[in-house]
Design an enzyme around this catalytic site. Structure first.
Site, PDB file in Angstrom:
ATOM      1  N   LYS A  56       0.858  -1.222  -0.093  1.00 66.10           N
ATOM      2  CA  LYS A  56      -0.091   0.121   0.052  1.00 66.10           C
ATOM      3  C   LYS A  56       0.564   1.303  -0.021  1.00 66.10           C
ATOM      4  CE  LYS A  56      -4.124   1.876   2.169  1.00 66.10           C
ATOM      5  NZ  LYS A  56      -5.119   1.755   3.190  1.00 66.10           N
ATOM      6  N   ASP A 153     -14.662   2.573  10.136  1.00 65.94           N
ATOM      7  CA  ASP A 153     -15.076   2.408   8.722  1.00 65.94           C
ATOM      8  C   ASP A 153     -15.530   1.109   8.443  1.00 65.94           C
ATOM      9  OD1 ASP A 153     -15.778   3.536   6.574  1.00 65.94           O
ATOM     10  OD2 ASP A 153     -13.825   3.469   5.463  1.00 65.94           O
ATOM     11  N   LYS A 155     -17.990  -1.693   7.179  1.00 61.61           N
ATOM     12  CA  LYS A 155     -18.592  -1.828   6.060  1.00 61.61           C
ATOM     13  C   LYS A 155     -18.428  -3.096   5.388  1.00 61.61           C
ATOM     14  CE  LYS A 155     -15.912   1.178   3.312  1.00 61.61           C
ATOM     15  NZ  LYS A 155     -15.744   2.459   2.565  1.00 61.61           N
ATOM     16  N   ALA A 157     -17.416  -3.469   2.241  1.00 53.82           N
ATOM     17  CA  ALA A 157     -16.533  -3.748   1.340  1.00 53.82           C
ATOM     18  C   ALA A 157     -15.122  -3.728   2.148  1.00 53.82           C
ATOM     19  CB  ALA A 157     -16.665  -2.149   0.752  1.00 53.82           C
ATOM     20  N   ASN A 158     -15.288  -3.551   3.188  1.00 52.48           N
ATOM     21  CA  ASN A 158     -13.883  -3.711   3.846  1.00 52.48           C
ATOM     22  C   ASN A 158     -13.913  -5.104   4.835  1.00 52.48           C
ATOM     23  OD1 ASN A 158     -12.849  -1.245   3.444  1.00 52.48           O
ATOM     24  ND2 ASN A 158     -13.487  -0.268   5.187  1.00 52.48           N
ATOM     25  N   ASP A 171      -8.457  -2.396   5.712  1.00 54.01           N
ATOM     26  CA  ASP A 171      -8.480  -0.959   5.765  1.00 54.01           C
ATOM     27  C   ASP A 171      -8.683  -0.226   7.181  1.00 54.01           C
ATOM     28  OD1 ASP A 171      -8.229   1.742   4.981  1.00 54.01           O
ATOM     29  OD2 ASP A 171      -9.903   1.516   3.621  1.00 54.01           O
TER      30      ASP A 171
END
Length: 414
Positions: A56, A153, A155, A157-158, A171
């Site tokens: 990253k 955060d 969700k 998607a994570n 993340d």
């Protein structure tokens, strides 16, 4: 092509070239595989160990922003120190020749929970499978909360789900180490600990920009559709483990109903989140067809007031584990009951067959006995009739002979 042999590296992607990293010691960057508000993730080859890793790199847009650099380094430090199967291991931390920080971590092969949920024909499909995934997410967050770390955060998607069922929370870029009086346990993360000697390449400056994703930088942190009301209002002093609990409830809402609590465009979703407008989410939960325990848990996690939510992820994990165990127990009891019912049905069929066989035997015996008696009676009557007919014939013959004798005697006298 090794990065140490290059001054710059251009990755052929449909992305702006300013997101492409330059070079670093022993890593060969291959293709970009993901991107967030502050960083891009590349698949890379670690030449020293001979394995693929994920790297990253801070985006060029954030290169001169000290706050972005601090958050980026904090993500690496927090993720590297959270030693849990649900957190991606961080291998190394360094900086590119242009000064941008990077960190190398385990390359996760799997699919996001968002993608898996989108494949369902109906939100009720594979509910127990996704509940098992959710339970692992809760366990990971319970561990993080035990170290005074909040994600901020959460969700689908994570959440990454591997091919063999492994689940990892991704993340940690918005993660925060909470500071509390008396929380000086050596096992806990120290938010003031020195990260590294990496500095902002452009010197000190302000971090006023917004990233290019749904995750917002600045005072409002998180993704609006899954954001706790106190986060949406920018009340950072009120954000703690219970804000993550709201995020867990939002994920559970998406699992049970197919949509997050605050569905809609980002700005509209944030407004609804700031008002704690949960009427639609609660209506969808009530109509989801899920068990009452799950619906009640989701509503508790999504309570507008933090004080009304479970205190941390451990409490949520315990509730989910208890529910799954109760379901498994009910399934086992149902299987036992079904097995006993099958045994009883088999025994009943056996008894019926024995009873039918006995009845058939009795009937056959009755038929045989009755038929024999009838035959004997018929035979006896037949013999009697035959004898009577024979006697009648004999008597007739005797009478005829007598008549003939009489006739003969009369003629001889004349």
């Amino acid at each position: 092509m090794k990065l140490r042999d290059m001054i710059s590296l251009t990755v052929q992607r449909h992305r702006a070239p300013d997101h492409n990293p330059t070079n670093t010691a022993h890593l060969e960057l291959l293709e970009e595989i993901a991107r967030g508000g502050m960083g891009a993730i590349f698949r890379a080859r670690d030449a020293d160990i001979g394995r693929d890793v994920a790297v990253k790199v801070l985006l060029e847009d954030h290169r001169c922003r000290p706050e972005s650099t601090r958050r980026f380094l904090e993500e690496a430090r927090i993720a590297g120190r959270l030693q849990h199967p649900g957190v991606v291991p961080v291998y190394s931390l360094g900086r590119m020749p242009d000064g941008r920080p990077y960190f190398a971590m385990k390359l996760i092969k799997g699919r996001t929970l968002t993608a898996l949920l989108a494949e369902r024909a109906d939100p009720a499909a594979d509910r127990m499978r996704f509940l098992a995934v959710f339970e692992q997410v809760c366990q990971t967050l319970a561990y993080a909360h035990s170290k005074d770390v909040i994600h901020r955060d959460l969700k689908p998607a994570n959440i990454m789900v591997g091919a063999f069922g492994e689940v990892q929370v991704m993340d940690w870029g918005l993660a925060k180490v909470l500071t509390r009086d008396g929380a000086a346990d050596g096992e806990r993360l120290d938010p003031s600990a020195e990260v590294s000697g990496i500095q902002t390449p452009c010197g000190e400056g302000s971090d006023t920009g917004q990233g290019g994703s749904d995750t917002r930088a600045g005072t409002v942190l998180g993704t609006p559709a899954y954001m706790a009301p106190e986060q949406a209002r920018g009340e950072t002093d009120k954000v703690d483990e219970r804000s993550d609990v709201f995020g867990l409830g939002a994920i559970l809402c998406a699992v049970l109903t197919g949509r997050p609590p605050f569905a809609g465009p980002g700005a509209a979703a944030q407004q609804r989140a700031s008002r704690a407008d949960l009427a639609d989410a609660f209506t969808r939960l009530d109509g989801s067809g899920a068990d009452a325990e799950l619906i009640a848990l989701a509503k508790r996690c999504l309570a507008p007031a933090p004080a009304e939510r479970p205190c941390d992820a451990r409490e949520v994990a315990a509730a989910v584990t208890g529910y799954r165990e109760s379901v498994e127990r009910r399934l086992r009891q149902a299987e036992v009951a079904n097995g006993e019912a099958r045994v009883k049905a088999i025994e009943e069929r056996k008894r019926r067959r024995v009873a039918l066989a006995l009845a058939a035997s009795v009937l056959l015996t009755a038929l045989v006995v009755g038929g024999g008696w009838g035959w004997w009676t018929w035979e006896r009557a037949t013999r009697r009739a035959t004898a009577e007919r024979a006697a009648d014939v004999a008597l007739g013959q005797a009478d005829q002979a007598g008549e003939q004798a009489k006739g003969g005697g009369s003629g001889g006298g004349r």
